[in-house]
Design a protein around this motif. Structure first.
Motif, mmCIF file in Angstrom:
data_model
loop_
_atom_site.group_PDB
_atom_site.id
_atom_site.type_symbol
_atom_site.label_atom_id
_atom_site.label_comp_id
_atom_site.label_asym_id
_atom_site.label_seq_id
_atom_site.Cartn_x
_atom_site.Cartn_y
_atom_site.Cartn_z
ATOM 1 N N ILE A 1 0.843 -1.195 0.000
ATOM 2 C CA ILE A 1 0.000 0.000 0.000
ATOM 3 C C ILE A 1 0.878 1.245 0.000
ATOM 4 O O ILE A 1 1.831 1.358 0.772
ATOM 5 N N GLU A 2 0.535 2.173 -0.861
ATOM 6 C CA GLU A 2 1.275 3.421 -0.985
ATOM 7 C C GLU A 2 0.287 4.579 -0.975
ATOM 8 O O GLU A 2 -0.710 4.567 -1.709
ATOM 9 N N GLN A 3 0.545 5.574 -0.129
ATOM 10 C CA GLN A 3 -0.327 6.751 -0.108
ATOM 11 C C GLN A 3 -0.011 7.646 -1.285
ATOM 12 O O GLN A 3 1.151 7.915 -1.595
ATOM 13 N N ILE A 4 -1.060 8.076 -1.988
ATOM 14 C CA ILE A 4 -0.911 8.991 -3.114
ATOM 15 C C ILE A 4 -0.984 10.416 -2.597
ATOM 16 O O ILE A 4 -1.929 10.783 -1.884
ATOM 17 N N GLU A 5 -0.013 11.209 -2.953
ATOM 18 C CA GLU A 5 -0.011 12.596 -2.522
ATOM 19 C C GLU A 5 -1.155 13.361 -3.185
ATOM 20 O O GLU A 5 -1.324 13.320 -4.406
ATOM 21 N N THR A 6 -1.944 14.030 -2.378
ATOM 22 C CA THR A 6 -3.056 14.825 -2.892
ATOM 23 C C THR A 6 -2.922 16.253 -2.382
ATOM 24 O O THR A 6 -2.205 16.537 -1.417
ATOM 25 N N LYS A 7 -3.649 17.150 -3.040
ATOM 26 C CA LYS A 7 -3.593 18.563 -2.699
ATOM 27 C C LYS A 7 -4.596 18.940 -1.618
ATOM 28 O O LYS A 7 -4.612 20.078 -1.160
ATOM 29 N N GLU A 8 -5.451 17.991 -1.256
ATOM 30 C CA GLU A 8 -6.475 18.274 -0.260
ATOM 31 C C GLU A 8 -6.335 17.326 0.930
ATOM 32 O O GLU A 8 -5.898 16.187 0.782
ATOM 33 N N GLU A 9 -6.747 17.796 2.102
ATOM 34 C CA GLU A 9 -6.663 16.971 3.304
ATOM 35 C C GLU A 9 -7.740 15.888 3.329
ATOM 36 O O GLU A 9 -7.559 14.843 3.961
ATOM 37 N N LEU A 10 -8.834 16.147 2.663
ATOM 38 C CA LEU A 10 -9.916 15.168 2.573
ATOM 39 C C LEU A 10 -10.288 14.950 1.118
ATOM 40 O O LEU A 10 -10.688 15.884 0.433
ATOM 41 N N VAL A 11 -10.149 13.716 0.653
ATOM 42 C CA VAL A 11 -10.575 13.353 -0.694
ATOM 43 C C VAL A 11 -12.029 12.887 -0.577
ATOM 44 O O VAL A 11 -12.317 11.813 -0.063
#
Length: 800
Positions: A465-475
């Motif tokens: 499992i790898e976390q995908i970097e996102t621009k928001e704190e909540l997807v």
């Protein structure tokens, strides 16, 4: 308060052509009637502020024997509730508007906010210009101030008004995007729309109020509509707009396309036996719920022939979890009741061959299943469920602990040998939505990650499992393209509203697609949101954050309001929540959010502490956290601390007051006061108790159901508590607030109760929600700011 700086514009007007001496109401022309013409103050939006005394000179120069239409605009701010009067000298013919509503010389109310006052006036050609003065006068000293920086505080109306995303979906080839929007206007009127967007150009190819979705493979979108031939499905090619009717005379119900686009799987319903209206039998606890006797079954609609084949038959519900890529198999889920043992609802997962109608049972009578999906090659199944599902192979708790049903895990089943692998057993976040991508074969999913909702990728070869970097704190929502390495999502953070993005999964590149937050927050000033944690007496790090008022001054003392989770999920960083923390902070409070033990998103052992504790552990965390926060932050007035929670959080509000006197005010919305009465009366009382009181019952565990219920400890409460409840609440019946309110009244304690007519567990109607929110703030103002003005204006003292 004198107004010295304003925005101003003036325009020459001519007397209208007088055809007759009077109008239709026998009245002669009067220049005041020119005020009735529709006028927009938008022209002043970007205008500079000028000195009020400069207006007279400007008007004198613009005379020339014509009438003058003048526009004046200015803003005032009040951090506390106030009443005021507008006083204008030097103008005869004018109208005034407060936040768009007409006001006169009488007193008006000002809820805490930044308010705009607009004045429209008419000057006659030969009038002698008098010195102009404007003032806003209030009996409450020092509560009003003028603002000339075009900024304002965040309010409950900012939370509710404007446009937000309602859905997002990529076309199979990744060239187009369907984006859904919901817009709320002042007064609560809402509208929904969907746009079809070409990603390469950003062009909007179509915009419709129809509920549209993509076909599985052909890159066309479709919708349903009524016609002379019944309910039909219309497919549209996005680049040309060419339309084709795919099906006619469809039955009422939901449907989904097979990946091959050869047939539909329809979910249809059958009504159960009806009772007499005046006197009726209840055959099961859930039979009190409307529609419980209506059961669902599946049918296959052949798009080529129009023939409907019924797929399931029986008196228990059946639903389609997924369809294999080749269209040959369907994952069918069924459920049945079993009241004498936990879990009281059992689910089974079947593999149905649509060509032969043969079915294999993959999972039988498992009360902890959630749903399942095929792998792209159809050889595996991805199953979601609680840690106790599938024989408990996904459990990761201490000896003697029972996992939280709400802590969702993922499992992979090999169809050939039925071997099952728990793939998130040691993964702390709690899974939400997931998809098994046809484009690259990876599994993408969102999960509660502490107080965030994060996006993850799982490689099925080793389940890494790898976390995908996102621009928001909540997807909030995400979608993948079936035949392209693209992912789209939208979300928000602790200090911003909705924004959407496109991720190129191959290049690992993210681009902003649309920023709805920009318009929503235009001109709004927010305080800072700061992450904080503390170590409880058990040695755990407890996740918290706090919100500061705009223009925060660390040398001042601020009242504190504490917020905590309801149910079992963490209080996430959602910007526009039911309890919008920035809106509380805008009123001069520091808002502290605590995620105590028992919340999901922190690992199974942590969330399992919700089970069979009836609030004890979480309450200890909250009390310890509040004390430690005050110790570490000198700007908190520790004599003015409030707390608020809803549902289970409402129970927690009540329970906390039986354990401590650190709070000066408390608010319980739809809170449980007696575990036994809620267990038996709430629509989901006994079934929710399978989560919180697993294997424990009122007759077997008095220490939980009685000793831990606030009602049976009411004499210990000294904190003023406000009880709020929708009087049509079927989740937590209104009696839970009534009986606790009654107990405190009989004990001579400070308390109040406000019921919201015709509202269920959540207060959703626009005007009712605003009044509900004002009620909460008025209560806190009374007890935490020593200002009962707002409360007494809403709920006047009565001699009864």
């Amino acid at each position: 308060m004198n107004i010295n700086r304003v925005k101003h514009a003036s325009f020459p007007l001519m007397k209208p052509f007088i055809i007759e001496d009077t109008d239709v109401n026998s009245k002669s022309f009067n220049s005041r009637s020119l005020l009735d013409a529709a006028t927009s103050f938008e022209i002043l939006k970007d205008a500079p502020y000028i000195n009020l005394q400069d207006i007279a000179a400007a008007q004198k120069e613009s005379g020339n024997g014509r009438y003058t239409l003048g526009l004046i605009s200015f803003s005032i701010q009040n951090e506390r509730y106030a009443t005021a009067k507008l006083k204008i000298e030097g103008l005869q013919n004018y109208t005034a508007l407060l936040d768009g509503n007409k006001i006169g010389t009488e007193e008006f109310a000002l809820e805490p906010s930044v308010h705009t006052i607009n004045i429209k006036y008419i000057l006659d050609p030969d009038s002698n210009q008098q010195p102009l003065s404007i003032s806003v006068e209030s009996a409450q000293d020092g509560v009003l101030s003028s603002r000339s920086d075009n900024k304002r505080r965040y309010t409950i109306k900012d939370v509710m008004l404007g446009t937000r995303f309602s859905g997002i979906s990529l076309s199979p080839d990744g060239k187009y995007l369907i984006c859904g929007y919901t817009t709320t206007l002042p007064g609560g009127k809402t509208s929904s729309s969907n746009k079809v967007i070409e990603l390469a150009t950003g062009n909007i190819l179509a915009q419709t109020s129809e509920n549209i979705a993509w076909m599985p493979t052909s890159n066309r979108y479709y919708y349903t509509t009524e016609s002379r031939e019944g309910k039909i499905i219309v497919a549209t090619e996005p680049s040309t707009g060419h339309q084709e009717i795919l099906a006619k005379n469809l039955p009422e119900g939901r449907f989904r396309f097979a990946p091959t686009e050869e047939y539909l799987i329809c979910t249809l319903t059958q009504k159960g036996p009806e009772e007499r209206e005046e006197i009726y039998e209840v055959i099961a606890p859930d039979d009190r719920q409307p529609g419980w006797r209506t059961r669902s079954y599946l049918a296959k609609y052949d798009l080529k022939t129009g023939i409907m084949q019924q797929l399931t038959f029986g008196y228990n519900n059946a639903s389609a979890a997924d369809i294999s890529s080749d269209g040959k198999y369907i994952l069918v889920m069924t459920n049945k009741g079993r009241l004498t043992e936990r879990p009281t609802t059992l689910y089974s997962l079947h593999l149905l061959n649509t060509e032969t109608m043969e079915a294999d049972v993959l999972v039988e009578d498992d009360g902890f299943l959630n749903t399942a999906k095929f792998s792209p090659d159809g050889k595996k199944i991805l199953i979601s469920g609680s840690p106790e599902s599938l024989g408990g192979i996904g459990k990761s708790v201490k000896e003697g602990q029972i996992p939280s049903i709400y802590d969702i895990q993922l499992y992979v089943m090999e169809l050939q040998n039925r071997e099952i692998t728990p793939v998130t057993k040691e993964f702390d976040p709690s899974v939400q939505d997931f998809v098994w991508s046809k484009a690259d074969g990876n599994i993408y999913f969102t999960a509660e990650n502490r107080d965030l909702i994060s996006l993850y990728k799982m490689e099925p070869s080793g389940y890494k499992i790898e976390q995908i970097e996102t621009k928001e704190e909540l997807v909030t929502n995400f979608t993948t393209a079936a035949a392209a390495p693209l992912l789209a999502y939208y979300g928000q953070g602790a200090s911003n509203s909705d924004r959407s993005y496109i991720i190129d999964l191959k290049k690992n590149r993210t681009s902003l697609r649309e920023d709805l937050s920009k318009e929503i927050l235009d001109g709004i000033e927010l305080g800072e949101c700061v992450a904080w944690e503390f170590a409880n007496s058990k040695g755990d790090k407890i996740n918290c954050r706090y919100y500061l008022p705009p223009h925060f001054d660390a040398d001042k003392k601020y009242p504190l309001i504490v917020d905590y989770y309801g149910g079992c999920s963490p209080t996430s960083r959602t910007f526009e929540s039911r309890y919008p923390q920035h809106a509380y902070a805008a009123l001069g409070y520091v808002m502290l959010v605590i995620n105590p033990s028992g919340a999901t998103g922190f690992g199974q052992e942590f969330s399992a502490r919700h089970v069979n504790t009836a609030g004890q552990g979480p309450a200890e965390d909250i009390i310890e956290g509040v004390k430690q926060f005050c110790k570490e932050h000198s700007f908190i007035n520790d004599k003015k601390i409030g707390c608020i929670g809803a549902s289970y959080g409402g129970f927690m509000t009540q329970y906390l007051q039986t354990q401590t006197d650190i709070f000066a005010a408390a608010v319980s919305h739809a809170g449980i006061s007696d575990h036994t009465s809620y267990w038996g009366e709430g629509y989901w009382g006994y079934s929710y108790s399978e989560v919180s009181m697993a294997g424990s019952y009122p007759w077997s565990h008095r220490e939980l159901y009685v000793n831990q219920s606030p009602l049976y400890n009411a004499e210990k409460i000294n904190t003023p508590i406000l009880f709020l409840h929708g009087d049509a609440d079927t989740n937590v019946p209104v009696g839970e607030s009534i009986q606790m309110y009654t107990a405190l009244k009989l004990l001579g304690k400070e308390t109040a109760m406000v019921l919201v007519k015709d509202q269920d567990h959540h207060i959703k109607e626009y005007n009712k929600r605003i009044q509900w929110q004002y009620t909460i703030w008025a209560w806190f103002a009374k007890w935490l700011q020593d200002d009962p003005t707002w409360w007494e204006s809403m709920y006047k003292p009565k001699s009864l």
